[in-house]
Design an enzyme around this catalytic site. Structure first.
Site, PDB file in Angstrom:
ATOM      1  N   ASP A   5      11.834  30.139  16.508  1.00 17.89           N
ATOM      2  CA  ASP A   5      12.687  29.184  15.806  1.00 17.89           C
ATOM      3  C   ASP A   5      11.813  28.111  15.152  1.00 17.89           C
ATOM      4  OD1 ASP A   5      15.947  28.318  16.134  1.00 17.89           O
ATOM      5  OD2 ASP A   5      14.555  26.770  15.447  1.00 17.89           O
ATOM      6  N   ILE A   6      12.178  27.713  13.938  1.00 19.98           N
ATOM      7  CA  ILE A   6      11.381  26.738  13.191  1.00 19.98           C
ATOM      8  C   ILE A   6      11.471  25.333  13.802  1.00 19.98           C
ATOM      9  CG2 ILE A   6      13.121  25.955  11.511  1.00 19.98           C
ATOM     10  CD1 ILE A   6      10.961  26.461   9.324  1.00 19.98           C
TER      11      ILE A   6
ATOM     12  N   HIS B  52      19.736  33.175  20.485  1.00 20.56           N
ATOM     13  CA  HIS B  52      18.621  32.304  20.844  1.00 20.56           C
ATOM     14  C   HIS B  52      18.135  32.690  22.236  1.00 20.56           C
ATOM     15  CE1 HIS B  52      19.594  28.989  17.840  1.00 20.56           C
ATOM     16  NE2 HIS B  52      20.762  29.599  17.896  1.00 20.56           N
TER      17      HIS B  52
ATOM     18  N   GLU C 254      24.813  27.542  12.276  1.00 18.92           N
ATOM     19  CA  GLU C 254      24.293  27.069  10.986  1.00 18.92           C
ATOM     20  C   GLU C 254      23.908  28.207  10.049  1.00 18.92           C
ATOM     21  OE1 GLU C 254      21.075  24.417  11.788  1.00 18.92           O
ATOM     22  OE2 GLU C 254      22.390  22.849  12.562  1.00 18.92           O
ATOM     23  N   VAL C 255      23.433  29.294  10.625  1.00 18.48           N
ATOM     24  CA  VAL C 255      22.977  30.410   9.789  1.00 18.48           C
ATOM     25  C   VAL C 255      23.965  31.573   9.951  1.00 18.48           C
ATOM     26  CG1 VAL C 255      21.100  32.015   9.310  1.00 18.48           C
ATOM     27  CG2 VAL C 255      20.574  29.677  10.065  1.00 18.48           C
TER      28      VAL C 255
ATOM     29  N   ASN D  11      25.688  31.243  18.921  1.00 18.13           N
ATOM     30  CA  ASN D  11      26.711  30.374  18.352  1.00 18.13           C
ATOM     31  C   ASN D  11      27.547  31.149  17.347  1.00 18.13           C
ATOM     32  OD1 ASN D  11      25.968  27.919  19.664  1.00 18.13           O
ATOM     33  ND2 ASN D  11      24.191  27.782  18.314  1.00 18.13           N
TER      34      ASN D  11
ATOM     35  N   HIS E 147      22.669  35.904  15.388  1.00 19.78           N
ATOM     36  CA  HIS E 147      21.389  35.698  16.071  1.00 19.78           C
ATOM     37  C   HIS E 147      21.639  35.271  17.501  1.00 19.78           C
ATOM     38  CE1 HIS E 147      22.558  32.038  13.898  1.00 19.78           C
ATOM     39  NE2 HIS E 147      22.007  31.328  14.859  1.00 19.78           N
TER      40      HIS E 147
END
Ligand code: 5GP
Length: 126
Positions: A39-40, A112, A105-106, A97, A110
């Site tokens: 993750d960025i 995490h 958000e994306v 999420n 995905h």
């Protein structure tokens, strides 16, 4: 900005661009079904995202439309990445999420993987 988990897939989302190699990512794993990268903006000492290669917005979208092979491949990839990161002991947290209430958000499914510290309570008290 949170996204709805039920919208149509946006081919320009950031993870679609990472999958196509248009923007860089620190990949830790990839196979026919999934890609995993750091993750960025890490929220734990280890914070890795695992995404399916297929174009799915959310868990609901994925579970409804993906093939059995894609689902098995993705779930196996999550387990493999957690194991390869050395997180089985002392443990780790998975989070996916979906939609506005979860602050997704994306708009590409995905999971995490968080590890490397005590994660504390499952959710903050409202
Ligand atoms: P969400 O809130 O959708 O579950 O989480 C999206 C995650 O994607 C966030 O933790 C955020 O830091 C991460 N992220 C957003 N843009 C990028 C990017 O360009 N590269 C990487 N590696 N992670 C990103």
């Amino acid at each position: 900005m949170p996204v709805t988990a039920t919208g149509t897939y946006d081919d320009g989302n950031i993870f679609a661009r990472i999958l196509r190699g248009e923007i860089p990512s620190k990949r830790v794993y990839e196979d026919d079904f999934a890609v995993a990268f750091h993750d960025i903006n890490p929220q734990a000492p280890i914070h890795v995202l695992v995404i399916p290669r297929g174009a799915y917005v959310s868990w609901a979208d994925f579970s409804a439309k993906a093939s059995d092979a894609e689902i098995a491949g993705f779930v196996r990839a999550v387990g493999t990445v957690a194991r390869d990161l050395g997180l089985e002991e002392p443990g780790y947290r998975l989070l996916a999420n979906a939609g506005v209430h979860a602050h997704q958000e994306v708009p590409h499914l995905h999971v995490h993987i968080f590890g490397g510290r005590q994660m504390g309570a499952m959710l903050p008290r409202a």
